[in-house]
Design a protein around this motif. Structure first.
Motif, PDB file in Angstrom:
ATOM      1  N   THR A  52       0.821  -1.209   0.000  1.00 12.59           N
ATOM      2  CA  THR A  52       0.000   0.000   0.000  1.00 12.59           C
ATOM      3  C   THR A  52       0.857   1.263   0.000  1.00 12.59           C
ATOM      4  N   ILE A  53       1.958   1.248   0.744  1.00 18.29           N
ATOM      5  CA  ILE A  53       2.850   2.421   0.759  1.00 18.29           C
ATOM      6  C   ILE A  53       3.926   2.326  -0.320  1.00 18.29           C
ATOM      7  N   LEU A  54       4.146   1.115  -0.839  1.00 20.21           N
ATOM      8  CA  LEU A  54       5.155   0.938  -1.884  1.00 20.21           C
ATOM      9  C   LEU A  54       4.648   1.413  -3.238  1.00 20.21           C
ATOM     10  N   ILE A  55       3.402   1.105  -3.570  1.00 21.93           N
ATOM     11  CA  ILE A  55       2.861   1.396  -4.902  1.00 21.93           C
ATOM     12  C   ILE A  55       2.931   2.879  -5.264  1.00 21.93           C
ATOM     13  N   THR A 298      -4.980  -2.316  -0.706  1.00 23.54           N
ATOM     14  CA  THR A 298      -3.736  -2.329  -1.479  1.00 23.54           C
ATOM     15  C   THR A 298      -3.463  -0.991  -2.160  1.00 23.54           C
ATOM     16  N   TYR A 299      -4.491  -0.371  -2.727  1.00 20.52           N
ATOM     17  CA  TYR A 299      -4.323   0.856  -3.497  1.00 20.52           C
ATOM     18  C   TYR A 299      -4.909   2.068  -2.760  1.00 20.52           C
ATOM     19  N   ALA A 300      -4.908   2.020  -1.430  1.00 16.63           N
ATOM     20  CA  ALA A 300      -5.584   3.057  -0.643  1.00 16.63           C
ATOM     21  C   ALA A 300      -5.078   4.458  -0.964  1.00 16.63           C
ATOM     22  N   VAL A 301      -3.760   4.617  -1.005  1.00 12.36           N
ATOM     23  CA  VAL A 301      -3.193   5.950  -1.219  1.00 12.36           C
ATOM     24  C   VAL A 301      -3.651   6.518  -2.561  1.00 12.36           C
ATOM     25  N   SER A 302      -3.578   5.707  -3.621  1.00 13.25           N
ATOM     26  CA  SER A 302      -3.977   6.168  -4.950  1.00 13.25           C
ATOM     27  C   SER A 302      -5.470   6.437  -5.036  1.00 13.25           C
ATOM     28  N   ILE A 303      -6.275   5.608  -4.368  1.00 14.16           N
ATOM     29  CA  ILE A 303      -7.721   5.793  -4.417  1.00 14.16           C
ATOM     30  C   ILE A 303      -8.130   7.075  -3.705  1.00 14.16           C
ATOM     31  N   PHE A 304      -7.540   7.336  -2.549  1.00 13.63           N
ATOM     32  CA  PHE A 304      -7.855   8.580  -1.846  1.00 13.63           C
ATOM     33  C   PHE A 304      -7.425   9.797  -2.670  1.00 13.63           C
ATOM     34  N   GLN A 305      -6.319   9.659  -3.371  1.00 13.60           N
ATOM     35  CA  GLN A 305      -5.876  10.755  -4.233  1.00 13.60           C
ATOM     36  C   GLN A 305      -6.817  10.913  -5.428  1.00 13.60           C
ATOM     37  N   LEU A 311      -8.204  15.287   3.172  1.00 18.74           N
ATOM     38  CA  LEU A 311      -7.062  15.243   4.064  1.00 18.74           C
ATOM     39  C   LEU A 311      -5.943  14.504   3.353  1.00 18.74           C
ATOM     40  N   ASP A 312      -4.760  14.591   3.918  1.00 22.93           N
ATOM     41  CA  ASP A 312      -3.593  13.980   3.302  1.00 22.93           C
ATOM     42  C   ASP A 312      -3.847  12.506   3.016  1.00 22.93           C
ATOM     43  N   LYS A 313      -3.430  12.069   1.829  1.00 21.72           N
ATOM     44  CA  LYS A 313      -3.741  10.708   1.401  1.00 21.72           C
ATOM     45  C   LYS A 313      -3.119   9.652   2.321  1.00 21.72           C
ATOM     46  N   TYR A 314      -1.929   9.922   2.866  1.00 23.10           N
ATOM     47  CA  TYR A 314      -1.306   8.970   3.779  1.00 23.10           C
ATOM     48  C   TYR A 314      -2.010   8.976   5.141  1.00 23.10           C
ATOM     49  N   ARG A 315      -2.446  10.148   5.567  1.00 25.54           N
ATOM     50  CA  ARG A 315      -3.185  10.222   6.828  1.00 25.54           C
ATOM     51  C   ARG A 315      -4.539   9.531   6.686  1.00 25.54           C
ATOM     52  N   ALA A 316      -5.172   9.678   5.535  1.00 28.55           N
ATOM     53  CA  ALA A 316      -6.441   8.981   5.287  1.00 28.55           C
ATOM     54  C   ALA A 316      -6.234   7.467   5.315  1.00 28.55           C
ATOM     55  N   THR A 317      -5.121   6.998   4.781  1.00 27.51           N
ATOM     56  CA  THR A 317      -4.817   5.576   4.811  1.00 27.51           C
ATOM     57  C   THR A 317      -4.616   5.087   6.236  1.00 27.51           C
ATOM     58  N   LEU A 318      -3.983   5.906   7.060  1.00 22.43           N
ATOM     59  CA  LEU A 318      -3.773   5.556   8.471  1.00 22.43           C
ATOM     60  C   LEU A 318      -5.119   5.422   9.192  1.00 22.43           C
ATOM     61  N   ILE A 319      -6.017   6.371   8.945  1.00 23.19           N
ATOM     62  CA  ILE A 319      -7.353   6.296   9.549  1.00 23.19           C
ATOM     63  C   ILE A 319      -8.077   5.052   9.051  1.00 23.19           C
ATOM     64  N   LEU A 320      -7.888   4.725   7.786  1.00 25.51           N
ATOM     65  CA  LEU A 320      -8.495   3.525   7.220  1.00 25.51           C
ATOM     66  C   LEU A 320      -8.074   2.283   7.998  1.00 25.51           C
ATOM     67  N   GLY A 321      -6.790   2.176   8.332  1.00 26.89           N
ATOM     68  CA  GLY A 321      -6.317   1.034   9.103  1.00 26.89           C
ATOM     69  C   GLY A 321      -6.954   0.955  10.473  1.00 26.89           C
TER      70      GLY A 321
END
Length: 542
Positions: A52-55, A298-305, A311-321
């Motif tokens: 998720t953070i690599l892609i 898997t594609y959380a960062v790209s989907i949020f973008q 909010l920041d795409k990485y922060r949104a991914t963190l909340i998702l977790g």
């Protein structure tokens, strides 16, 4: 009821306190052993969350990053480890059984360590693919020793709840990657992950080997010491009964010829009580993966973008977790109250509604706010036309983010965990081991297909078409589950087996077992043949 029996059911407060204390002392070492095992599961969860953070880091590299992957190469990152897991599952029992449960769990950490180093030193996509292959292989190899170890060291009344912690640790491992991704570069995250793997290897030295495996190797003295540790650091006399029962079980299995076992096993796999629950679990995996959550993870960062999260795409991914963990916790708490069937129906219907609303939102935005869209090389990112007014989009920007969070929570309260719960109870005793491996392999295959096809689906169908497709699968799944999924919560394994064999149909009520009555210490002398209070015979496979 005899007078003595009546007295035994009327426990005095002092005796009740003593028994609670003894129960805790008996359960504590089992909790510790399972927790140490869960460190390994945590590490496996990290391998699932790392892509998720690599892609986004390799598809849209920043200055200094030497890797830049195209659309096809990115699609393999999110799926190659999942397709390798079934291979590891197939080899798991054969490869790990000679080593023992504990040593096998330690050994599978070696591929994880090598994989994290390959990630850190990656210079070409080949490094990434090799690392993902190793994580998938190790993830499959750990399945047999992990599942078997928990089953062999725990008492039946603790087995279900302690087994459920595995799913929680996988989700927690994914969450750690979301968290680390907001704080560090992906290469640094790979290096940090090695420390968790090393800690798991070291911690495994401090828990005992499975007494079942030790007896199978004629190491009875070690098996007795293992049982003493696992049953509350107790004496030899208190574990003697359980030790003899394990020995008797092993001797009975040894008396059965290999030819007879293979013939019986093959015939069991052709019966209705195997293929119907197998189809049910496989279909549960299918709906769970195509509910939109697998690709979102898997594609959380790209989907949020792509959906312009406010909010920041990485922060949104963190909340998702965090939301995933909360949903799984609710599942663990609610399943004994409302049952698996109700949770599944609510979960699939809710997931379908979220996906369809998300698709409708994307259509609305494209029609009224940003009709001109361009798709980048990773197949996900959508660029807005700067000439359009942004007031409409800003006013609704929280909607897709909220829907995705709701999707994560709802799916983890039911359909995402359902197949893993069903695996342990819907198969007959004769096929449970082999069928669990086959069903797990089907789950990973569906996960591979979902992730591998996602980018192509977005290219061809866009976000709205992809999530509209997911929504239809979920709503269809809700209808199918309403017709074929029985309520198994609190039911005896033999009743569940008879249901799928067509002998006696289960009702849809949730059965709740009463609390096991404890016997006061003052009455123990009146009962013969009950010296081992910590021993609880396992009748689930009879």
């Amino acid at each position: 009821m005899r007078p003595l029996d009546k007295e035994l059911c009327e426990t005095e407060p002092g005796d009740r306190y003593y028994n609670y204390r003894k129960d805790f002392k008996t359960a504590l070492p089992q909790i510790i052993a399972v927790s140490v095992k869960n460190l390994l599961i945590l590490g496996y969860g990290m391998t699932l969350g790392f892509p998720t953070i690599l892609i986004p880091a390799v598809s849209q590299p920043q200055d200094g990053e030497i890797l830049h992957l195209n659309n096809t190469e990115v699609s393999w990152i999110g799926s190659i480890n999942l397709i390798v897991v079934p291979l590891g599952c197939a080899l798991s029992g054969v490869v790990t059984s000679p080593l023992g449960r504990r040593r096998a769990m330690q050994a599978v950490n070696l591929p994880f360590i090598i994989a994290w180093l390959l990630f850190y030193y990656s210079k070409t996509p080949v490094y990434l693919y090799a690392a993902l292959f190793l994580t998938g292989l190790a993830g499959g190899l750990l399945e047999a020793p992990v599942l078997t170890y928990v089953a062999e060291i725990t008492q039946p009344h603790l087995r279900g709840s302690l087994s459920a912690t595995s799913s929680m640790c996988v989700i927690l491992g994914v969450f750690t990657q979301f968290l680390f991704g907001t704080l560090m570069n992906w290469r640094t995250v790979a290096l940090v992950n090695i420390s968790f793997t090393i800690v798991a290897v070291i911690a495994l030295f401090f828990i005992p080997e499975s007494p079942h495996w030790l007896i199978s190797r004629n190491r009875d003295d070690e098996a007795r010491k293992s049982l003493q540790w696992l049953r509350g650091w107790t004496t030899e006399d208190e574990v003697d009964t359980e030790l003899r029962d394990i020995q008797a079980l092993f001797w009975i299995e040894e008396m059965v010829s290999h030819k007879y076992k293979w013939t019986a096993n093959l015939s069991n796999y052709r019966e209705r009580k195997f293929y119907i629950p197998f189809c049910l679990v496989s279909y549960s995996f299918f709906v769970g993966h195509f509910s939109g959550m697998t690709t979102l993870q898997t594609y959380a960062v790209s989907i949020f973008q792509a959906l312009d999260a406010p909010l920041d795409k990485y922060r949104a991914t963190l909340i998702l977790g965090a939301v995933q963990i909360a949903g799984a916790a609710c599942c663990v708490l609610l399943v004994r109250i409302v049952g698996k069937r109700t949770l599944t129906l609510v979960s699939t219907a809710g997931a379908g509604l979220c996906c369809l609303l998300l698709a409708a939102y994307d259509v609305y935005i494209k029609m009224y706010s940003r009709p001109h869209v361009s798709v980048s090389s990773n197949g996900v990112y959508i660029k807005m036309n700067s000439s359009l007014t942004e007031t409409t989009n800003i006013g609704h920007s929280w909607m897709p983010t909220t829907l995705l969070m709701m999707l994560a929570f709802i799916t983890h309260t039911g359909i995402r965990l359902l197949p893993w719960i069903l695996i342990g109870e819907v198969f007959s005793a004769q096929t449970r081991s082999g069928a669990s491996g086959l069903a797990s392999a089907m789950g990973y295959i569906f996960g591979f297909i979902t992730n591998k096809a996602y980018i192509n689906m977005v290219d061809k169908l866009s976000i709205w078409g992809t999530y509209g497709f997911y929504g239809l699968i979920c709503l269809t799944g809700c209808i199918v589950f309403a017709l074929i999924l029985p309520e198994t919560e609190g039911k005896n394994l033999i009743d569940i087996e008879n249901h799928f064999a067509g002998i006696k149909k289960l009702d849809n009520k949730v059965y709740r077992s009463e609390r096991r009555k404890t016997i006061p210490e003052s009455k123990m002398n009146d009962i013969g043949g009950m010296q081992n209070q910590s021993y609880e015979p396992d009748t689930t496979s009879l």
